[in-house]
Design a protein around this motif. Structure first.
Motif, PDB file in Angstrom:
ATOM      1  N   LEU A  95       0.809  -1.213   0.000  1.00 40.28           N
ATOM      2  CA  LEU A  95       0.000   0.000   0.000  1.00 40.28           C
ATOM      3  C   LEU A  95       0.846   1.268   0.000  1.00 40.28           C
ATOM      4  O   LEU A  95       0.309   2.365   0.021  1.00 40.28           O
ATOM      5  CB  LEU A  95      -0.930  -0.002   1.219  1.00 40.28           C
ATOM      6  CG  LEU A  95      -1.934  -1.147   1.254  1.00 40.28           C
ATOM      7  CD1 LEU A  95      -2.705  -1.144   2.569  1.00 40.28           C
ATOM      8  CD2 LEU A  95      -2.893  -1.057   0.080  1.00 40.28           C
TER       9      LEU A  95
ATOM     10  N   ASP B   3       0.176  -2.706  10.106  1.00 36.04           N
ATOM     11  CA  ASP B   3       1.218  -1.692  10.190  1.00 36.04           C
ATOM     12  C   ASP B   3       0.638  -0.456  10.883  1.00 36.04           C
ATOM     13  O   ASP B   3      -0.476  -0.039  10.591  1.00 36.04           O
ATOM     14  CB  ASP B   3       1.685  -1.359   8.767  1.00 36.04           C
ATOM     15  CG  ASP B   3       2.861  -0.394   8.741  1.00 36.04           C
ATOM     16  OD1 ASP B   3       2.750   0.697   9.334  1.00 36.04           O
ATOM     17  OD2 ASP B   3       3.873  -0.728   8.117  1.00 36.04           O
TER      18      ASP B   3
ATOM     19  N   ASN C 286       1.195   2.508  10.401  1.00 38.83           N
ATOM     20  CA  ASN C 286       0.994   3.611   9.459  1.00 38.83           C
ATOM     21  C   ASN C 286      -0.267   3.448   8.623  1.00 38.83           C
ATOM     22  O   ASN C 286      -0.556   4.294   7.787  1.00 38.83           O
ATOM     23  CB  ASN C 286       2.200   3.730   8.519  1.00 38.83           C
ATOM     24  CG  ASN C 286       3.462   4.086   9.281  1.00 38.83           C
ATOM     25  OD1 ASN C 286       3.470   5.017  10.075  1.00 38.83           O
ATOM     26  ND2 ASN C 286       4.512   3.322   9.066  1.00 38.83           N
ATOM     27  N   LEU C 287      -1.010   2.372   8.815  1.00 40.60           N
ATOM     28  CA  LEU C 287      -2.210   2.104   8.025  1.00 40.60           C
ATOM     29  C   LEU C 287      -3.455   2.177   8.897  1.00 40.60           C
ATOM     30  O   LEU C 287      -3.423   1.829  10.072  1.00 40.60           O
ATOM     31  CB  LEU C 287      -2.133   0.708   7.396  1.00 40.60           C
ATOM     32  CG  LEU C 287      -0.961   0.436   6.471  1.00 40.60           C
ATOM     33  CD1 LEU C 287      -0.962  -1.024   6.052  1.00 40.60           C
ATOM     34  CD2 LEU C 287      -1.040   1.336   5.255  1.00 40.60           C
TER      35      LEU C 287
ATOM     36  N   SER D 118      -7.024   0.550   9.709  1.00 40.38           N
ATOM     37  CA  SER D 118      -7.617  -0.761   9.478  1.00 40.38           C
ATOM     38  C   SER D 118      -8.928  -0.889  10.243  1.00 40.38           C
ATOM     39  O   SER D 118      -9.126  -0.236  11.270  1.00 40.38           O
ATOM     40  CB  SER D 118      -6.656  -1.873   9.892  1.00 40.38           C
ATOM     41  OG  SER D 118      -6.479  -1.864  11.292  1.00 40.38           O
TER      42      SER D 118
END
Length: 80
Positions: free
Chosen positions: A12, A29, A31-32, A34
């Protein structure tokens, strides 16, 4: 819109994919963003003929001596 199906985790961060749906995964992660979409349950099944020929497992350790089909998933890091 393009749908791509794969057994590997989409990257991504490379700009080629905007979203990913993952069937089984450890913690995402940091940084994502979800969201859990649902739950999945697994069951152990065997035919009466298989059990008659190979015996009934009584504990998880007994499964080592049986022919089992399993789903294995791995989390591949696609971020450099």
């Amino acid at each position: 819109m393009e749908l791509s199906l794969s057994q590997t985790l989409a990257n991504l961060f490379d700009g080629t994919c905007d979203a990913s749906v993952v069937a089984f995964s450890p913690a995402p992660d940091a940084n994502l963003a979800s969201h859990r979409l649902g739950w999945s349950h697994s069951i152990l099944c065997a035919s009466p003929g298989y059990l008659a020929a190979h015996g009934v497992p009584r504990s998880p350790d007994d499964l080592k001596a049986h022919d089992c089909l399993t789903l294995r998933t791995t989390m591949l890091s696609s971020r450099a």
